[in-house]
Scaffold this motif. Structure first.
Motif, short mmCIF file in Angstrom:
data_model
loop_
_atom_site.label_atom_id
_atom_site.label_comp_id
_atom_site.label_asym_id
_atom_site.label_seq_id
_atom_site.Cartn_x
_atom_site.Cartn_y
_atom_site.Cartn_z
N VAL A 135 2.41 0.13 -3.86
CA VAL A 135 3.22 -1.04 -4.99
C VAL A 135 1.63 -1.13 -5.97
CG1 VAL A 135 3.12 -3.42 -4.22
CG2 VAL A 135 4.81 -2.08 -2.72
N GLN A 136 0.99 -1.16 -4.82
CA GLN A 136 -0.45 -1.02 -5.70
C GLN A 136 -0.28 -0.09 -7.02
OE1 GLN A 136 -2.67 -3.20 -5.68
NE2 GLN A 136 -0.92 -4.01 -3.54
N LEU A 138 2.94 1.06 -8.05
CA LEU A 138 3.54 0.53 -8.96
C LEU A 138 2.87 -1.05 -10.15
CD1 LEU A 138 6.82 0.57 -10.38
CD2 LEU A 138 7.05 -1.10 -8.81
N LYS A 139 2.04 -1.70 -9.86
CA LYS A 139 1.03 -2.82 -10.23
C LYS A 139 0.67 -2.48 -11.47
CE LYS A 139 0.99 -6.24 -6.62
NZ LYS A 139 -0.09 -7.14 -5.60
N GLN A 140 -0.18 -0.81 -10.93
CA GLN A 140 -0.81 -0.63 -12.23
C GLN A 140 -0.33 0.03 -13.12
OE1 GLN A 140 -4.13 1.89 -9.72
NE2 GLN A 140 -4.27 0.07 -8.70
N GLU A 154 2.92 -6.73 0.05
CA GLU A 154 2.70 -6.56 -1.41
C GLU A 154 3.71 -6.64 -2.69
OE1 GLU A 154 -0.08 -5.70 -1.44
OE2 GLU A 154 -0.61 -5.79 0.51
N VAL A 155 5.61 -6.51 -2.41
CA VAL A 155 5.92 -6.91 -3.16
C VAL A 155 5.67 -7.95 -4.55
CG1 VAL A 155 8.26 -6.43 -4.35
CG2 VAL A 155 7.98 -5.49 -2.17
N THR A 156 5.70 -8.68 -5.45
CA THR A 156 5.35 -9.34 -5.97
C THR A 156 7.24 -9.72 -6.84
OG1 THR A 156 4.77 -8.63 -7.97
CG2 THR A 156 3.33 -9.11 -6.64
N PHE A 158 6.86 -10.10 -9.94
CA PHE A 158 6.77 -9.27 -11.40
C PHE A 158 7.74 -8.09 -11.25
CE2 PHE A 158 2.94 -12.07 -11.42
CZ PHE A 158 3.82 -12.59 -13.05
N MET A 159 8.06 -7.67 -10.02
CA MET A 159 9.16 -6.28 -9.92
C MET A 159 10.78 -6.35 -9.70
SD MET A 159 6.26 -4.31 -7.04
CE MET A 159 4.20 -4.30 -7.81
N ASN A 275 8.60 -2.13 -11.81
CA ASN A 275 7.78 -3.19 -11.97
C ASN A 275 8.55 -3.71 -13.50
OD1 ASN A 275 5.52 -5.17 -13.40
ND2 ASN A 275 3.83 -3.63 -13.26
N LYS A 277 7.22 -5.60 -16.14
CA LYS A 277 6.59 -5.92 -16.98
C LYS A 277 6.19 -4.48 -17.70
CE LYS A 277 3.73 -9.32 -15.69
NZ LYS A 277 2.41 -10.10 -15.03
#
Length: 294
Positions: A135-136, A138-140, A154-156, A158-159, A275, A277
């Motif tokens: 997940v981290q 993916l965020k990056q 960890e999933v937000t 924004f996913m 993600n 975004k």
């Protein structure tokens, strides 16, 4: 100078074919439109680019100089267009996935094999981390998509999450504890046996600990490992009782049996997570479609 690039495009084709009529056919415009464009470009540059006669067209020295600069630029554009077409037709491209070792081995492999058979030119890169670490990534923006166990805190928001597979977690044992085969075992009685678990950082371990905490049960594992394969093998040789996802057991496993629990463990899911975004490749979208059966 602020010259319309369309004029350079007309110039390129006239210079390429040394023909106003062929350039017109290539550009799908009239020959008079080609002539007018060349005239406008010559006026903008204040120079003559072509020597015109009734039978042929030739570049002037100034025209040759301009063409030497224009031709490489248009070739680069054409190569870029060709690359995009190849990517869209899946003759080129890449996907970058994130998933833990267990998901890769026991769930993803058949899909990866099929995708490679369908699109052998697509490069597949896989980063193996725990579901939380994925997940981290993916965020990056370091991976296009991940396949993760759910629940995953960890999933937000924004996913984007799409479930692809439902499974149960089970306890397995080797014949050393065969007395457990014919009876139901309560979780709080597991403290009488060595318990083998994945490491604390994994979503599977977090899920188990949260579940038993809700029941007011406290269990401490005898052994903590980073590999489901090792948990299975250690249970097989009698080192303890292992907690593993049921999809990791391929049919009937020799020397192992499922411990029947008195409590019912909640089902979990595997999910594709992207993600919202960050845009990702068409090849990755195609792989998602394969996973979802689309």
């Amino acid at each position: 100078m602020n010259i319309n690039h369309e004029l350079y495009k007309v110039f390129y084709y006239v210079a390429e074919y040394l023909s106003f009529s062929q350039a017109a056919n290539k550009l799908f415009i009239s020959q008079s439109a080609v002539s007018q464009s060349i005239k406008s470009l010559e006026e903008e540059l204040n120079t003559t680019l072509f020597i015109r006669s009734t039978k042929q067209v030739a570049l002037t020295k100034e025209g040759e100089v301009l063409f030497k600069h224009i031709e490489p630029a248009f070739n680069l554009i054409k190569n870029g267009e060709r690359s995009i077409q190849e990517i869209n037709s899946f003759k080129r491209g890449e996907i970058h996935l994130g998933a833990n070792d267990t998901i890769c081995k026991y769930f993803l492999l058949p899909y990866l094999k099929k995708f490679h058979q369908l699109y052998p030119q697509i490069h597949i890169q896989i980063t193996n981390r725990t579901s939380s670490k994925c997940v981290q990534l993916l965020k990056q923006g370091k991976v296009d998509l991940i396949i993760s166990n759910l629940p995953n805190k960890e999933v937000t928001d924004f996913m984007e999450v799409e479930q692809v597979y439902t499974f149960n977690d089970i306890l397995i044992s080797g014949d050393k504890y065969k007395q457990l085969k014919e009876k139901k075992v309560s979780l709080d009685n597991l403290s009488d046996y060595p318990l083998l678990m994945l490491e604390k950082k994994t979503t599977t371990r977090k899920f188990f600990e949260e579940f038993i905490s809700q029941l007011g049960i406290n269990l401490q594992p005898e052994v903590e490992l980073g590999s489901v394969d090792l948990l299975i093998e250690m249970a097989r040789i009698g080192l303890g009782i292992s907690f593993v996802p049921n999809y990791c057991l391929q049919g009937t496993e020799a020397g192992l049996f499922k411990v029947n629990l008195a409590e019912e463990l909640p089902q979990r899911n595997l999910a594709i997570i992207t993600n919202k975004k960050i845009p990702f490749s068409l090849a990755s979208k195609k792989f998602m479609g394969l996973l979802l059966g689309k």
